[in-house]
Design a protein around this motif. Structure first.
Motif, short mmCIF file in Angstrom:
data_model
loop_
_atom_site.label_atom_id
_atom_site.label_comp_id
_atom_site.label_asym_id
_atom_site.label_seq_id
_atom_site.Cartn_x
_atom_site.Cartn_y
_atom_site.Cartn_z
N ASN A 25 0.71 -1.40 0.03
CA ASN A 25 0.01 0.19 -0.02
C ASN A 25 0.78 1.40 -0.06
N PRO A 26 0.42 2.27 -0.46
CA PRO A 26 1.17 3.72 -0.65
C PRO A 26 1.48 4.07 0.57
N ALA A 27 2.66 4.83 0.98
CA ALA A 27 2.91 5.04 2.57
C ALA A 27 2.59 6.47 2.51
N SER A 28 2.13 7.01 3.43
CA SER A 28 1.61 8.52 3.65
C SER A 28 2.78 9.34 3.83
N HIS A 29 2.69 10.59 3.40
CA HIS A 29 3.84 11.48 3.58
C HIS A 29 4.04 11.73 5.21
N ARG A 30 3.30 11.54 6.18
CA ARG A 30 3.67 11.35 7.70
C ARG A 30 4.56 10.20 7.79
N ALA A 31 4.17 9.06 7.16
CA ALA A 31 4.74 7.69 7.45
C ALA A 31 6.21 7.96 6.89
N ILE A 32 6.14 8.45 5.76
CA ILE A 32 7.58 8.42 5.05
C ILE A 32 8.41 9.40 6.14
N LEU A 33 8.15 10.51 6.35
CA LEU A 33 8.82 11.43 7.07
C LEU A 33 9.40 10.79 8.37
N MET A 34 8.55 10.09 9.02
CA MET A 34 8.71 9.56 10.35
C MET A 34 9.68 8.51 9.99
N ARG A 35 9.78 7.69 8.81
CA ARG A 35 10.75 6.83 8.66
C ARG A 35 12.12 7.51 8.54
N VAL A 36 12.10 8.66 8.10
CA VAL A 36 13.47 9.34 7.76
C VAL A 36 14.04 9.69 9.28
N LEU A 37 13.07 10.11 10.04
CA LEU A 37 13.58 10.38 11.53
C LEU A 37 13.80 9.42 12.21
N ARG A 38 13.11 8.15 12.12
CA ARG A 38 13.68 6.92 12.66
C ARG A 38 14.95 6.33 12.34
N ASN A 39 15.12 6.50 11.11
CA ASN A 39 16.65 6.20 10.74
C ASN A 39 17.70 6.85 11.16
N LEU A 40 17.36 8.36 11.32
CA LEU A 40 18.36 9.15 11.88
C LEU A 40 18.57 8.83 13.30
N HIS A 41 17.34 8.61 14.23
CA HIS A 41 17.58 8.25 15.52
C HIS A 41 18.38 6.99 15.67
N GLY A 42 18.21 5.90 14.95
CA GLY A 42 18.79 4.62 14.93
C GLY A 42 20.31 4.85 14.80
N VAL A 43 20.75 5.39 13.61
CA VAL A 43 22.11 5.98 13.20
C VAL A 43 22.81 6.62 14.53
N TYR A 44 22.17 7.77 15.13
CA TYR A 44 22.75 8.55 15.81
C TYR A 44 22.89 7.89 17.67
N SER A 45 21.72 7.07 17.75
CA SER A 45 21.61 6.45 19.07
C SER A 45 22.74 5.21 18.96
N GLU A 46 22.73 4.53 17.83
CA GLU A 46 23.91 3.48 17.66
C GLU A 46 25.26 4.24 17.83
N GLY A 47 25.55 5.23 17.38
CA GLY A 47 26.76 6.02 17.55
C GLY A 47 27.14 6.75 18.90
N GLY A 48 25.99 6.35 19.83
CA GLY A 48 26.19 7.20 20.84
C GLY A 48 26.14 8.63 21.06
#
Length: 280
Positions: A184-207
């Motif tokens: 199913n197509p992803a909403s704009h909100r879902a896409i933008l939240m996935r961007v931020l979750r990716n960033l959170h994962g990268v930064y938390s993994e790196g401390g």
């Protein structure tokens, strides 16, 4: 000229419905946190140039799939956009200004470029929050064409989609109905939240707890009651020594998600912070 497109205000995003949430503007707003001098108008003009350079060609093509093939050729062969296979988890791959400058990105950021260019050319390309790598989809006469932006827009057939989904579904390949739901197509909100979750994962993994916490906070600007973002911001506050903020966020997380798998660990953190560790 600065900002020929108007970026939204963080505090307005939660009030916007998904259809009204600007995809490009909010993606650049996310990038501006890291690059405060970012000129949003520059990148809007760049996208306009990408589209204008092939408008006559696309208008002359009659079939959606052939239009998309030409767009992919322009983006990935002529302009040189490509998946960053060497530094996949580099946070620059999630900041759209860096993707435009370096012509390198992750599946999601490259999909954003694809979608913005295609839509400016009248091609209704949508994102797909596929497990693992983000994909894009295009309606065609006999169904839907699914493509991989990380690999030059390569089309994916049903068998490959099932195999890609299998590791994320407990080892079971999805049946037709389940696969249709996943696509199913992803909403704009879902896409933008996935961007931020990716960033959170990268930064938390790196401390990097300051940036990780910022990413979680921005998630809450898009979705104020997102339980995982509350937990992540609370844990970030805890790492940074902001105990009152940590206490408030972790308690709210348990209110929203009392049976979470990590509920016992979160309650233990609350006890350490001087909270009761119980929520009603």
């Amino acid at each position: 000229m600065r900002d020929r497109i108007a970026l939204p205000d963080w505090n307005s995003l939660a009030r916007l419905d998904d259809a009204s949430l600007p995809l490009l503007g909010t993606a650049l707003l996310i990038a501006r946190d890291e690059y405060p001098d970012l000129d949003a108008g520059q990148y809007d003009a760049l996208l306009q140039g990408h589209a204008a350079g092939m408008r006559d060609e696309i208008d002359a093509i009659g079939h959606w799939a052939l239009k998309m093939r030409a767009i992919n050729r322009h983006l990935f062969e002529e302009l040189g956009y490509a998946g960053d296979h060497d530094r996949y988890y580099d946070p620059r791959n999630s900041y759209l200004n860096e993707v435009f400058e370096r012509r390198r990105g992750n599946p999601l950021s490259l999909a954003l470029v694809q979608m913005e260019v295609a839509r400016r050319l009248g091609v209704p390309l949508d994102g797909v929050s596929f497990p693992g790598h983000f994909l894009v989809r295009l309606p065609v006469d006999d169904g839907v064409l699914v493509m991989d932006p990380f690999n030059r827009g390569r089309p994916l057939d049903v068998d490959e989609l099932r195999q890609r989904a299998r590791p994320h579904l407990g080892g079971d390949a999805p049946d037709d109905e389940a696969l249709s739901q996943i696509l199913n197509p992803a909403s704009h909100r879902a896409i933008l939240m996935r961007v931020l979750r990716n960033l959170h994962g990268v930064y938390s993994e790196g401390g990097d707890w300051e940036r990780a916490t910022r990413s979680a906070d921005r998630l809450l600007k898009l979705s104020p009651n997102d339980a995982d973002a509350l937990r992540d911001r609370g844990l970030g506050y805890l790492h940074m020594g902001h105990n009152s903020g940590a206490r408030a966020d972790l308690a709210r997380y348990l209110q929203l998600h009392p049976r979470a798998r990590d509920a016992m660990k979160v309650r233990a953190k609350l006890v350490e912070l001087g909270g009761a560790g119980r929520v009603s």
